[in-house]
Design an enzyme around this catalytic site. Structure first.
Site, PDB file in Angstrom:
ATOM      1  N   ASP A   1       1.004  -1.078  -0.063  1.00 24.14           N
ATOM      2  CA  ASP A   1      -0.182  -0.066  -0.107  1.00 24.14           C
ATOM      3  C   ASP A   1       0.868   1.243   0.043  1.00 24.14           C
ATOM      4  O   ASP A   1       1.989   1.101  -0.099  1.00 24.14           O
ATOM      5  CB  ASP A   1      -1.027  -0.092   1.281  1.00 24.14           C
ATOM      6  CG  ASP A   1      -0.177   0.439   2.231  1.00 24.14           C
ATOM      7  OD1 ASP A   1      -1.046   0.576   3.552  1.00 24.14           O
ATOM      8  OD2 ASP A   1       0.895   0.426   2.513  1.00 24.14           O
TER       9      ASP A   1
ATOM     10  N   CYS B   1      -7.054 -28.152  11.199  1.00 22.38           N
ATOM     11  CA  CYS B   1      -8.355 -29.176  11.586  1.00 22.38           C
ATOM     12  C   CYS B   1      -7.894 -30.566  11.290  1.00 22.38           C
ATOM     13  O   CYS B   1      -8.668 -31.473  11.893  1.00 22.38           O
ATOM     14  CB  CYS B   1      -9.398 -28.790  10.519  1.00 22.38           C
ATOM     15  SG  CYS B   1      -9.920 -27.013  10.771  1.00 22.38           S
TER      16      CYS B   1
END
Ligand code: 62D
Length: 373
Positions: A94, A311
């Site tokens: 940015d 997970c």
């Protein structure tokens, strides 16, 4: 001719969403794309290998932060940001615009640029369009953002109009000051607040500056979601179809899907990694605040439908324990999962565009995640 070239592959028949490829000096990016944020030359708690493992194609870094610490000259001496942080895929930086404006009273805006005090030691600094280009040229990012002003929300018409006109003048100075154009692409930023006619004016002025891509700024600044969607509805159609459209600072699952449906190709947001650090996971059944006592003896994964490293190997009970014990591994595991969740979501969105069924996908996802359409 440009460092970055967008290839439109297909437009979804159901929604007008776009499937594309962004060719950059550090590789090709499949769009629509979510970009993990690595503010200080690191996506917090993640190694580059882990980022690749979960499917990250491009990451974002912040010019203001790297200018303040360790300094863009040091990064240049290291061989540029890719080498410094050991990331060989595309990087978008940015311009510092948004950061220095969020410093609030510590900053003073003039036509020349922005005077501000460091958030680290209070020392005085000045960033101009030219300075923002010098810093990003030193960092060597594939995509550099123009130095603009993100108008606050709410803001009155007069302020927004003056601000967007200065942003246009600053964009021309950025383009003038941009070196290394064959290896680094400069993107312009459309402002105009929540005013349709001012968005049209900003788009006209910014798009008149020929660049390889454009962002929609001034959104995700506290306005209601519906208002953001409305501004997108009348802004993206003003943008060229053969160039990428980047919606800055957007990243919740619903906003990503709604943004893609309205023609956006690129997104970035700190949300997945930020909420991970305070123990919240995004799962296919909605948010799971794993620190919550109800998960103390829950020996199932964060997300039963997820195949990420977290997970596959750990339970909610274990991750809750790590969060309560303030263990670093908690941030690492939940960040891994949240980033994988959003990157996987964007993969499913790309697949749905390919099959002309993005609106059906939205209905299915919203129903499961617990969003109302
Ligand atoms: C490149 C710096 N300029 C620039 N960054 C932004 C970053 C944002 N981040 C959010 N929500 C989290 N809105 C944004 C708007 C802008 C914007 O209008 N301009």
């Amino acid at each position: 001719m440009y460092a970055v070239r967008y290839e439109l592959i297909k437009t979804c028949k159901q929604s007008g969403a776009r499937l594309g490829r962004l060719h950059t000096p550090h590789g090709v990016i499949e769009t629509p794309i979510f970009m993990p944020v690595g503010t200080q030359a690191t996506v917090k708690a993640m190694t580059p290998e882990e980022l690749k493992e979960i499917g990250s194609q491009i990451i974002l870094s912040n010019t203001y932060h790297l200018y303040m610490r360790p300094g863009h000259d040091l990064v240049k001496e290291a061989g540029g940001l890719h080498k410094f942080m050991n990331w060989d895929k595309p990087i978008l930086t940015d311009s510092g615009g948004f950061q220095v404006f969020s410093l609030g009273p510590l900053r003073k805006i003039t036509e020349e640029g922005v005077n501000f005090r460091s958030h680290i030691d209070g020392s005085k600094h000045f960033i101009s369009p030219e300075k923002a280009m010098e810093i990003q040229n030193a960092l060597g990012s594939d995509i550099m953002m123009a130095f603009d002003e993100c108008a606050p929300y709410p803001a009155d018409r007069e302020y927004v109009k003056n601000s967007l006109e200065r942003t246009t003048r600053w964009l021309k100075r950025c383009k003038e000051a941009h070196k290394n154009t064959e290896n680094q692409a400069l993107f312009g930023i459309i402002q105009g607040g929540m005013y349709k006619d001012l968005r049209e004016q900003s788009a006209k002025e910014v798009l008149a500056v020929d660049l390889p891509g454009y962002a929609i700024g001034g959104l995700s600044v506290g306005e209601p979601k519906k208002l953001m969607y409305e501004v997108l509805e009348y802004t993206t159609p003003l943008m060229p179809v053969d160039k990428p459209r980047y919606l800055m600072g957007v990243g919740s699952p619903d906003d990503l899907i709604e943004g893609v449906i309205r023609g956006v190709d690129m997104f970035d947001c700190v949300l997945p990694t930020r909420i991970a650090r305070n123990g919240t996971a995004m799962t296919s059944e909605g948010k799971v605040v794993v620190r919550n006592a109800k998960y103390a003896r829950d020996f199932t994964p964060l997300d039963p439908e997820c195949d990420c490293y977290c997970c596959k190997n750990y339970t909610r009970a274990y991750i809750r324990h790590l969060v309560k014990a303030n263990e670093i591994l908690a941030s690492r595991l939940i960040s891994t999962h949240n980033l994988h969740f959003l990157l996987k979501l964007m993969e499913q969105v790309r697949q749905a565009i390919m099959e002309d069924r993005l609106l059906d996908f939205r209905a299915e996802f919203f129903q499961k995640y617990g969003y109302e359409l």
